[in-house]
Design a protein around this motif. Structure first.
Motif, PDB file in Angstrom:
ATOM      1  N   GLU A 168      26.461  39.320  31.035  1.00 27.58           N
ATOM      2  CA  GLU A 168      25.522  40.377  31.402  1.00 27.58           C
ATOM      3  C   GLU A 168      24.373  39.825  32.247  1.00 27.58           C
ATOM      4  O   GLU A 168      23.941  40.471  33.203  1.00 27.58           O
ATOM      5  CB  GLU A 168      24.974  41.042  30.138  1.00 27.58           C
ATOM      6  CG  GLU A 168      26.009  41.888  29.409  1.00 27.58           C
ATOM      7  CD  GLU A 168      25.528  42.366  28.059  1.00 27.58           C
ATOM      8  OE1 GLU A 168      25.968  43.449  27.614  1.00 27.58           O
ATOM      9  OE2 GLU A 168      24.702  41.655  27.422  1.00 27.58           O
ATOM     10  N   MET A 175      25.695  39.329  35.681  1.00 21.00           N
ATOM     11  CA  MET A 175      25.879  40.623  36.345  1.00 21.00           C
ATOM     12  C   MET A 175      24.548  41.117  36.909  1.00 21.00           C
ATOM     13  O   MET A 175      24.482  41.606  38.040  1.00 21.00           O
ATOM     14  CB  MET A 175      26.458  41.647  35.365  1.00 21.00           C
ATOM     15  CG  MET A 175      27.914  41.405  34.993  1.00 21.00           C
ATOM     16  SD  MET A 175      28.499  42.500  33.660  1.00 21.00           S
ATOM     17  CE  MET A 175      28.379  44.109  34.451  1.00 21.00           C
ATOM     18  N   LYS A 191      23.876  40.498  40.720  1.00 18.12           N
ATOM     19  CA  LYS A 191      24.181  41.856  41.197  1.00 18.12           C
ATOM     20  C   LYS A 191      25.682  42.022  41.434  1.00 18.12           C
ATOM     21  O   LYS A 191      26.118  42.471  42.508  1.00 18.12           O
ATOM     22  CB  LYS A 191      23.370  42.190  42.453  1.00 18.12           C
ATOM     23  CG  LYS A 191      21.863  42.221  42.226  1.00 18.12           C
ATOM     24  CD  LYS A 191      21.113  42.553  43.501  1.00 18.12           C
ATOM     25  CE  LYS A 191      19.626  42.738  43.258  1.00 18.12           C
ATOM     26  NZ  LYS A 191      18.982  41.554  42.654  1.00 18.12           N
ATOM     27  N   LEU A 192      26.461  41.658  40.419  1.00 19.40           N
ATOM     28  CA  LEU A 192      27.916  41.735  40.501  1.00 19.40           C
ATOM     29  C   LEU A 192      28.463  42.598  39.368  1.00 19.40           C
ATOM     30  O   LEU A 192      27.793  42.813  38.351  1.00 19.40           O
ATOM     31  CB  LEU A 192      28.523  40.326  40.393  1.00 19.40           C
ATOM     32  CG  LEU A 192      28.134  39.306  41.465  1.00 19.40           C
ATOM     33  CD1 LEU A 192      28.732  37.952  41.138  1.00 19.40           C
ATOM     34  CD2 LEU A 192      28.573  39.775  42.853  1.00 19.40           C
ATOM     35  N   THR A 193      29.677  43.092  39.540  1.00 22.75           N
ATOM     36  CA  THR A 193      30.356  43.802  38.472  1.00 22.75           C
ATOM     37  C   THR A 193      30.952  42.792  37.496  1.00 22.75           C
ATOM     38  O   THR A 193      30.975  41.581  37.760  1.00 22.75           O
ATOM     39  CB  THR A 193      31.478  44.691  39.027  1.00 22.75           C
ATOM     40  OG1 THR A 193      32.511  43.842  39.588  1.00 22.75           O
ATOM     41  CG2 THR A 193      30.959  45.641  40.107  1.00 22.75           C
ATOM     42  N   PHE A 194      31.457  43.291  36.384  1.00 16.85           N
ATOM     43  CA  PHE A 194      32.077  42.433  35.387  1.00 16.85           C
ATOM     44  C   PHE A 194      33.214  41.624  36.008  1.00 16.85           C
ATOM     45  O   PHE A 194      33.292  40.400  35.845  1.00 16.85           O
ATOM     46  CB  PHE A 194      32.594  43.296  34.232  1.00 16.85           C
ATOM     47  CG  PHE A 194      33.172  42.516  33.086  1.00 16.85           C
ATOM     48  CD1 PHE A 194      32.371  42.089  32.038  1.00 16.85           C
ATOM     49  CD2 PHE A 194      34.532  42.220  33.043  1.00 16.85           C
ATOM     50  CE1 PHE A 194      32.902  41.377  30.965  1.00 16.85           C
ATOM     51  CE2 PHE A 194      35.072  41.506  31.993  1.00 16.85           C
ATOM     52  CZ  PHE A 194      34.251  41.087  30.954  1.00 16.85           C
ATOM     53  N   ASP A 195      34.115  42.309  36.705  1.00 13.90           N
ATOM     54  CA  ASP A 195      35.258  41.626  37.321  1.00 13.90           C
ATOM     55  C   ASP A 195      34.813  40.631  38.389  1.00 13.90           C
ATOM     56  O   ASP A 195      35.412  39.553  38.525  1.00 13.90           O
ATOM     57  CB  ASP A 195      36.215  42.659  37.940  1.00 13.90           C
ATOM     58  CG  ASP A 195      36.952  43.463  36.877  1.00 13.90           C
ATOM     59  OD1 ASP A 195      37.035  42.983  35.722  1.00 13.90           O
ATOM     60  OD2 ASP A 195      37.432  44.573  37.200  1.00 13.90           O
ATOM     61  N   GLN A 196      33.781  40.973  39.138  1.00 13.22           N
ATOM     62  CA  GLN A 196      33.291  40.065  40.172  1.00 13.22           C
ATOM     63  C   GLN A 196      32.695  38.789  39.568  1.00 13.22           C
ATOM     64  O   GLN A 196      32.831  37.704  40.126  1.00 13.22           O
ATOM     65  CB  GLN A 196      32.245  40.773  41.029  1.00 13.22           C
ATOM     66  CG  GLN A 196      32.826  41.822  41.971  1.00 13.22           C
ATOM     67  CD  GLN A 196      31.752  42.637  42.670  1.00 13.22           C
ATOM     68  OE1 GLN A 196      30.639  42.817  42.151  1.00 13.22           O
ATOM     69  NE2 GLN A 196      32.074  43.151  43.846  1.00 13.22           N
ATOM     70  N   VAL A 197      32.057  38.936  38.409  1.00 13.44           N
ATOM     71  CA  VAL A 197      31.518  37.755  37.727  1.00 13.44           C
ATOM     72  C   VAL A 197      32.648  36.827  37.307  1.00 13.44           C
ATOM     73  O   VAL A 197      32.567  35.603  37.483  1.00 13.44           O
ATOM     74  CB  VAL A 197      30.671  38.163  36.497  1.00 13.44           C
ATOM     75  CG1 VAL A 197      30.377  36.951  35.614  1.00 13.44           C
ATOM     76  CG2 VAL A 197      29.369  38.805  36.946  1.00 13.44           C
TER      77      VAL A 197
END
Length: 331
Positions: A53, A56, A60-66
């Motif tokens: 979290e 994220m 500034k990323l989504t869960f999948d992007q992280v």
């Protein structure tokens, strides 16, 4: 010079005597109060964010992007994911016991929300508890470890499963409180945040040497080192414990309720023409540690590694034991 050596010998002897008479927490009864009853609606929960979290939000990323970012950086995501799930479970378990309005997220926290509560549950690890504690003047602190499988939690007494029974005891006034010593400080006369664990005085960049003049108990010494740590008992099992190994092979922990602070010079410069003698020491309530900055670059003072203050050349820091101990629910 002979007088300085004599004074230093007396100071070291006094500190050795202090250490020998300070029993560990297990042998000392906590400084106790008559506890006041705490109703459920008088409690605030402050949960920490999980690493995922935090990333994220910070990146500034989504869960999948992280997760893809972890893969690109050759980071094993599984321990992080498992911890993430355990912390979410603990959060759900604790949050389900109180009204949603009593949950205050760390990023949205205002000091008045903490100061208006009769008890505060810090749901996370040790650093999170220290971060929440800096806002507390009155009220009881309840440390709940959100992931005991991954977080050692030296300062967090409880786990999520303990909360239902603890809430009943809080409502009945059947619990114990321990006063954990805190430090207060000022830089050039301006107050800085209280420290539950430690103040660090040094340079922003570790590659730069820290220089200062330290004054305590009538002694004064100019020092070159990697920085100075000033700790309470609560902080003595953390950074200070690791840094003190060059003087104490087994570390140097002491009681969280002891009205005592210790200081430690980290990685002192010891040359042929100049070296430090005042490598460690302690001071009691009513005494003061004074540090004059000689830093050439970007000197700083940090409180529990959370708050940071500029401490440039010519500045003076004063550190004392605070009268505002943190009231911690111990059982």
């Amino acid at each position: 010079m002979l007088q300085l050596q004599s004074d230093l010998a007396q100071f070291k002897a006094l500190n050795s005597q202090r250490a020998s008479i300070i029993p560990p927490d297990s042998l000392r009864a906590p400084r106790a109060h008559e506890p006041q009853r705490v109703a459920k609606d008088e409690i605030v929960i402050v949960p920490k964010l999980t690493k995922i979290e935090c990333d994220m939000v910070g990146l500034k990323l989504t869960f999948d992007q992280v997760l893809k970012r972890y893969e690109a950086e050759n980071i094993n995501p599984w321990p992080i994911l498992e911890s993430h799930e355990r912390q979410l479970e603990a959060r759900q378990e604790v949050s389900g016991l109180l009204h949603p309005s009593q949950i205050v997220w760390r990023g949205e926290l205002r000091p008045e929300q903490i100061r208006g509560a009769k008890a505060v549950i810090a749901l996370g690890g040790d650093n999170h508890l220290q971060w929440v504690a800096r806002w507390m003047v009155d009220g009881y602190m309840i440390g709940v470890n959100s992931d005991p499988a991954r977080s050692e939690g030296a300062l967090t007494r409880f786990q999520a499963a303990d909360l239902p029974q603890l809430l009943e005891r809080l409502a009945a006034g059947e619990f114990l409180i321990a006063d954990w010593t805190r430090l207060e400080g000022e830089i050039d006369g301006k107050p800085i945040d209280l420290a539950l664990g430690e103040y660090f005085i040094g340079e922003t960049e570790r590659a730069f040497m820290s220089r200062h003049v330290i004054k305590v108990a009538g002694l004064s010494e100019e020092q070159k080192c990697s920085g100075l740590l000033v700790t309470t008992g609560a902080g003595s099992t953390g950074w200070y414990n690791s840094a003190s190994r060059y003087l104490h092979a087994g570390g140097d922990p002491f009681s969280r309720t002891e009205r005592l602070a210790r200081f430690l010079v980290t990685e002192p410069y010891q040359g042929k023409l100049a070296s430090s003698e005042l490598l460690e020491g302690s001071f009691d309530a009513g005494e003061e540690l004074v540090i004059h900055s000689l830093n050439d670059s970007r000197g700083i003072v940090t409180a529990d590694s959370n708050s940071r203050y500029t401490f440039g050349r010519g500045s003076v820091a004063r550190i004392r034991i605070s009268e505002d101990a943190l009231k911690v629910v111990s059982s």
